[in-house]
Motif scaffolding. Structure first.
Motif, PDB file in Angstrom:
ATOM      1  N   SER A   1       0.807  -1.221   0.000  1.00 56.29           N
ATOM      2  CA  SER A   1       0.000   0.000   0.000  1.00 56.29           C
ATOM      3  C   SER A   1       0.841   1.272   0.000  1.00 56.29           C
ATOM      4  CB  SER A   1      -0.902  -0.005   1.242  1.00 56.29           C
ATOM      5  OG  SER A   1      -1.465   1.268   1.464  1.00 56.29           O
ATOM      6  N   SER A   2       0.475   2.202  -0.898  1.00 55.00           N
ATOM      7  CA  SER A   2       1.134   3.514  -0.887  1.00 55.00           C
ATOM      8  C   SER A   2       0.707   4.319   0.335  1.00 55.00           C
ATOM      9  CB  SER A   2       0.796   4.287  -2.172  1.00 55.00           C
ATOM     10  OG  SER A   2      -0.593   4.549  -2.259  1.00 55.00           O
TER      11      SER A   2
ATOM     12  N   GLY B   1       0.810  -0.637  -4.447  1.00 51.35           N
ATOM     13  CA  GLY B   1      -0.610  -0.800  -4.173  1.00 51.35           C
ATOM     14  C   GLY B   1      -0.839  -2.021  -3.293  1.00 51.35           C
TER      15      GLY B   1
ATOM     16  N   PRO C   1      -6.644   6.715  -7.100  1.00 49.13           N
ATOM     17  CA  PRO C   1      -5.604   5.685  -7.026  1.00 49.13           C
ATOM     18  C   PRO C   1      -5.916   4.559  -8.013  1.00 49.13           C
ATOM     19  CG  PRO C   1      -6.298   6.341  -4.837  1.00 49.13           C
ATOM     20  CD  PRO C   1      -7.262   6.968  -5.796  1.00 49.13           C
TER      21      PRO C   1
ATOM     22  N   ASP D   1      -4.993  -1.461  -8.310  1.00 51.35           N
ATOM     23  CA  ASP D   1      -4.287  -2.320  -7.356  1.00 51.35           C
ATOM     24  C   ASP D   1      -4.245  -1.720  -5.957  1.00 51.35           C
ATOM     25  OD1 ASP D   1      -3.698  -4.525  -8.877  1.00 51.35           O
ATOM     26  OD2 ASP D   1      -1.740  -3.802  -9.526  1.00 51.35           O
ATOM     27  N   SER D   2      -4.776  -0.526  -5.813  1.00 58.68           N
ATOM     28  CA  SER D   2      -4.696   0.194  -4.545  1.00 58.68           C
ATOM     29  C   SER D   2      -5.807  -0.234  -3.586  1.00 58.68           C
ATOM     30  CB  SER D   2      -4.798   1.708  -4.803  1.00 58.68           C
ATOM     31  OG  SER D   2      -5.011   2.403  -3.610  1.00 58.68           O
TER      32      SER D   2
ATOM     33  N   GLU E   1      -0.915   4.823  -9.087  1.00 55.45           N
ATOM     34  CA  GLU E   1      -0.532   4.232  -7.799  1.00 55.45           C
ATOM     35  C   GLU E   1       0.325   5.212  -6.989  1.00 55.45           C
ATOM     36  OE1 GLU E   1      -1.901   1.593  -6.920  1.00 55.45           O
ATOM     37  OE2 GLU E   1      -2.469   0.574  -8.775  1.00 55.45           O
TER      38      GLU E   1
END
Length: 273
Positions: free
Chosen positions: A3-4, A32, A128, A131-132, A162
């Motif tokens: 995760s960002s 992500g 986002p 994949d986030s 992302e």
């Protein structure tokens, strides 16, 4: 990796850990939440940051790869809806109005279609990437099902990234733009962005340390790390995760997130032990 949203906490934890343990090399990235779980199941990483709980399919992929894992909550976040600093007319939004912007059935192209009194300004949407975990959380909270979002058309296109910093730059550059990401990225860019309060019951609520920690802000959520149990046999991994839980509360506030109650960190350490 992962995760960002969790990235800023993990990066700071790694820096502080390295200050005391400079013989350990720690690589921290963000791809992500979904991307992190893919790497986790492929045994490319020991620890995966997540801004939502692991999905059944992701857990099954890890199990199929022979991975046992533990889930550890590390902080609270308030997913923050933001517009440009010079947007003088957007005072708050309801969840229903967010769905008019981002929902799978959304067709609005101008802000005047969202609420009477809003200007004829063209809508520009930022989000986002798919994949986030932030994307999953937002779409479920707003649209009723994770992953559902409006499609691009000739008039309105959604910019996905992302990289939350790319979203900040995009939103800050146009008064008709709107986006969302973790509270920490707003805190870092408060000079460029304006928070949009979200209506709850009869009153709009702005994300803050207080409203996130007491969950009065409608888009509050927990943040997690997932750890491969087998990797904990390595002294440096075990030491790092222990250090993470012992220091996440203090360090979370330094990067714009909200610490858990002390009892939850004690519980997580007992789980780790």
């Amino acid at each position: 990796d992962g995760s960002s949203t969790v990235f800023p906490i993990t990066e700071l934890v790694a820096e502080d850990f390295n200050a005391e343990n400079n013989d350990v090399q720690i690589t921290v990235g963000f791809s992500g939440t979904g991307g992190g779980f893919t790497k986790f199941a492929a045994k490319e990483i020991e620890i995966s940051g997540a801004s939502r709980p692991i999905k059944t399919a992701e857990a099954e992929a890890a199990t199929a790869a022979g991975i046992e894992f533990i889930e550890l909550m590390v902080a609270y976040d308030g997913l923050s809806v933001v517009v440009a600093k010079d947007n003088a007319w957007l005072d708050y939004l309801t969840i229903e109005e967010l769905a008019k912007l981002y929902g799978p059935e959304a067709t609005a192209t101008k802000w005047s279609e969202i609420r009477e009194g809003f200007p004829e300004t063209e809508i520009k949407l930022y989000s986002p990437g798919h994949d986030s975990g932030t994307f999953d959380y937002f779409t479920e909270a707003v649209n009723g099902k994770g992953g559902l979002i409006r499609q691009d058309n000739e008039t309105v296109k959604i910019f996905f990234s992302e990289d939350d910093n790319a979203l900040v730059t995009g939103v800050a550059g146009d008064a008709g733009s709107i986006g969302y990401f973790g509270f920490a990225y707003y805190e870092e860019n408060a000079d460029k962005l304006k928070l949009v309060p979200i209506q709850k019951a009869d009153a709009p609520v702005t994300p803050s340390f207080e409203t996130i920690s007491n969950s009065s802000y409608p888009l509050s959520r927990p943040l997690f790390i997932y750890v491969n149990k087998e990797s904990l046999a390595r002294e440096e991994v075990n030491a790092f995760v222990t250090f993470y839980l012992e220091n996440a509360g203090e360090l979370a506030s330094e990067v714009g997130y909200v610490a858990l109650p002390d009892a939850l960190y004690t519980e997580a350490l007992a789980k780790l032990d």
